[in-house]
Design a protein around this motif. Sequence first.
Motif, mmCIF file in Angstrom:
data_model
loop_
_atom_site.group_PDB
_atom_site.id
_atom_site.type_symbol
_atom_site.label_atom_id
_atom_site.label_comp_id
_atom_site.label_asym_id
_atom_site.label_seq_id
_atom_site.Cartn_x
_atom_site.Cartn_y
_atom_site.Cartn_z
ATOM 1 N N THR A 58 0.839 -1.189 0.000
ATOM 2 C CA THR A 58 0.000 0.000 0.000
ATOM 3 C C THR A 58 0.875 1.239 0.000
ATOM 4 N N THR A 59 0.324 2.330 -0.482
ATOM 5 C CA THR A 59 1.075 3.572 -0.529
ATOM 6 C C THR A 59 1.340 4.064 0.888
ATOM 7 N N PRO A 60 2.568 4.390 1.230
ATOM 8 C CA PRO A 60 2.863 4.838 2.584
ATOM 9 C C PRO A 60 2.272 6.210 2.853
ATOM 10 N N THR A 61 2.141 6.522 4.120
ATOM 11 C CA THR A 61 1.642 7.833 4.503
ATOM 12 C C THR A 61 2.544 8.912 3.928
ATOM 13 N N ALA A 62 1.955 9.995 3.465
ATOM 14 C CA ALA A 62 2.728 11.076 2.870
ATOM 15 C C ALA A 62 3.778 11.577 3.849
ATOM 16 N N THR A 63 4.983 11.811 3.341
ATOM 17 C CA THR A 63 6.034 12.328 4.201
ATOM 18 C C THR A 63 5.723 13.761 4.603
ATOM 19 N N THR A 64 6.106 14.118 5.821
ATOM 20 C CA THR A 64 5.896 15.490 6.290
ATOM 21 C C THR A 64 7.164 16.311 6.124
ATOM 22 N N SER A 65 8.200 15.719 5.591
ATOM 23 C CA SER A 65 9.457 16.420 5.394
ATOM 24 C C SER A 65 9.380 17.316 4.160
ATOM 25 N N ARG A 66 10.064 18.437 4.232
ATOM 26 C CA ARG A 66 10.159 19.323 3.075
ATOM 27 C C ARG A 66 11.328 18.948 2.173
ATOM 28 N N MET A 67 12.216 18.096 2.673
ATOM 29 C CA MET A 67 13.442 17.788 1.946
ATOM 30 C C MET A 67 13.168 16.882 0.753
ATOM 31 N N LEU A 68 13.686 17.259 -0.401
ATOM 32 C CA LEU A 68 13.477 16.486 -1.627
ATOM 33 C C LEU A 68 14.028 15.068 -1.493
ATOM 34 N N THR A 69 15.174 14.948 -0.825
ATOM 35 C CA THR A 69 15.793 13.625 -0.638
ATOM 36 C C THR A 69 14.855 12.679 0.105
ATOM 37 N N ASP A 70 14.127 13.185 1.100
ATOM 38 C CA ASP A 70 13.208 12.345 1.866
ATOM 39 C C ASP A 70 12.051 11.851 0.992
ATOM 40 N N TRP A 71 11.575 12.690 0.091
ATOM 41 C CA TRP A 71 10.504 12.269 -0.817
ATOM 42 C C TRP A 71 10.994 11.173 -1.759
ATOM 43 N N PHE A 72 12.227 11.324 -2.240
ATOM 44 C CA PHE A 72 12.798 10.281 -3.093
ATOM 45 C C PHE A 72 12.987 8.992 -2.303
ATOM 46 N N THR A 73 13.473 9.098 -1.070
ATOM 47 C CA THR A 73 13.714 7.900 -0.250
ATOM 48 C C THR A 73 12.432 7.126 -0.006
ATOM 49 N N THR A 74 11.340 7.844 0.264
ATOM 50 C CA THR A 74 10.049 7.181 0.471
ATOM 51 C C THR A 74 9.626 6.416 -0.775
ATOM 52 N N SER A 75 9.767 7.043 -1.934
ATOM 53 C CA SER A 75 9.388 6.376 -3.188
ATOM 54 C C SER A 75 10.301 5.193 -3.488
ATOM 55 N N ILE A 76 11.591 5.352 -3.225
ATOM 56 C CA ILE A 76 12.548 4.271 -3.465
ATOM 57 C C ILE A 76 12.228 3.062 -2.598
ATOM 58 N N ASN A 77 11.920 3.296 -1.335
ATOM 59 C CA ASN A 77 11.591 2.187 -0.436
ATOM 60 C C ASN A 77 10.316 1.473 -0.864
ATOM 61 N N LEU A 78 9.341 2.225 -1.333
ATOM 62 C CA LEU A 78 8.103 1.621 -1.808
ATOM 63 C C LEU A 78 8.352 0.788 -3.056
ATOM 64 N N LEU A 79 9.169 1.295 -3.974
ATOM 65 C CA LEU A 79 9.499 0.552 -5.187
ATOM 66 C C LEU A 79 10.222 -0.755 -4.844
ATOM 67 N N LYS A 80 11.139 -0.688 -3.906
ATOM 68 C CA LYS A 80 11.854 -1.905 -3.493
ATOM 69 C C LYS A 80 10.896 -2.904 -2.862
ATOM 70 N N ALA A 81 9.976 -2.404 -2.033
ATOM 71 C CA ALA A 81 9.004 -3.289 -1.388
ATOM 72 C C ALA A 81 8.100 -3.942 -2.414
ATOM 73 N N ASN A 82 7.924 -3.281 -3.555
ATOM 74 C CA ASN A 82 7.089 -3.812 -4.633
ATOM 75 C C ASN A 82 7.914 -4.597 -5.648
ATOM 76 N N ASP A 83 9.172 -4.893 -5.276
ATOM 77 C CA ASP A 83 10.100 -5.664 -6.119
ATOM 78 C C ASP A 83 10.471 -4.946 -7.407
ATOM 79 N N GLN A 84 10.303 -3.635 -7.466
ATOM 80 C CA GLN A 84 10.687 -2.860 -8.650
ATOM 81 C C GLN A 84 12.085 -2.289 -8.430
ATOM 82 N N VAL A 85 13.059 -3.198 -8.309
ATOM 83 C CA VAL A 85 14.405 -2.781 -7.929
ATOM 84 C C VAL A 85 15.088 -1.990 -9.037
ATOM 85 N N GLY A 86 14.763 -2.289 -10.292
ATOM 86 C CA GLY A 86 15.354 -1.547 -11.399
ATOM 87 C C GLY A 86 14.926 -0.095 -11.386
#
Length: 418
Positions: free
Chosen positions: A101-129
């Motif tokens: 499921t889509t994780p709760t929206a990040t409350t951070s303003r930092m762009l890196t944190d938004w990328f990290t959240t998406s990267i972790n979700l992609l990995k959890a969905n086996d979309q490692v590429g």
Amino acid sequence: MEQPQVFVSFFLDASRPNSDGKCLIKLNIYQKPHKRRYATKFHVTKEDWAKLNSAKLRDEDLKEIKKKLNALQSQAEDVVATIKPFSFVTFEDAFIKGIVTTPTATTSRMLTDWFTTSINLLKANDQVGTAGTYQTTINSINEFKKNLQIQDITPAFLQSYEKHLRSENKSLSTISIYMRNLRSIINKAIKDKFLSRDAYPFKSYEIPTGQNVKKALKDFDINHILTYTPEKADQQKAVDFWIFSYLCSGINFADIIALKPSNISGNYLTFYRQKTIRTKKKDLRPIKVGLNSRALAIIEKYKNTDPQNPYLFSILEAGLSAKTIKNRCQRFIKWVNKRMYEICEDLGIENKTGTYAARHTFSTVMKRKGAPTSFIKDALGHSSVATTENYLDSFEDEVILEYANALTTFNQSVLKAV
């Protein structure tokens, strides 16, 4: 209030050994003061469990188990990282039941944190590429400007970032990938109501795109490959799998290694593309390929004979993590490409002919033989004709010259009549 940290580890359930004296290894998820344990498929003795956790592990079978446990732990940790705040129920849905499921929206303003959240979700969905391309993107952005906040992405920033990428001689394809990944993050921030739609920077910035380099072979080069008999066994295997891809609607090698015997029915191969099976929820259609005698012979020659292995070809085996599957695929492609380059050199084919050329060549040959673009689109598994047209090779030089000469060549009978 900050949540307690979540720890992922393994636990040997020694209370219920089986008839061989082996005990079940369980995945242990601990968040103070709670913990839950989930069964894995691995059983070991108490002695082997001690060896697994020692610094000097020499037993090859135990090494393989430890390798798979490490992959399982990494996957669990990636899922845990996407769940904010953490919930055992959400973890079980995502990891145990395979419902991401889509994780709760990040409350951070930092762009890196938004990328990290998406990267972790992609990995959890086996979309490692795809996760890898997102990681490369944010690495590139951070090299350009550090500590960016989500609202710092403006049309002016996009223009300056593109200029920076061009100065580094990045290809149009690479620039396009980085910008599309960044656009996806911005869209996510708008969807989560963290960023105003009025601040959408891509409405006044156009992502550059370039035409694909044409990789299709000419007819006589294709014939040389189809009739070539290498002396080396490894070259024969490489050319066989290249030909199999070409004959089977340009099937990607990621799809080849994922095939199972159930994908074959008589003279037909039916499969879903690995690239879209996890991302495309609507109108997901299987690709159906007619298998000629050459393709069937290649299947028969290389099909897996291990009844414990669920795959059609023995490049993969059961129980591998998505990351390991990705690495196996990349290694296999690299292995085939190296030998295909050697074969092309032997045959005097000028262009390097790797695995991707088989896909381009299939689509272009279909075009040359008059197949409708709509048929080629379905065969390649594309969602639009526009995508397919990028695959189709441009007219060959001889055809271009023929049309140029036709501009000054006229039917003599017509001239006399005039």
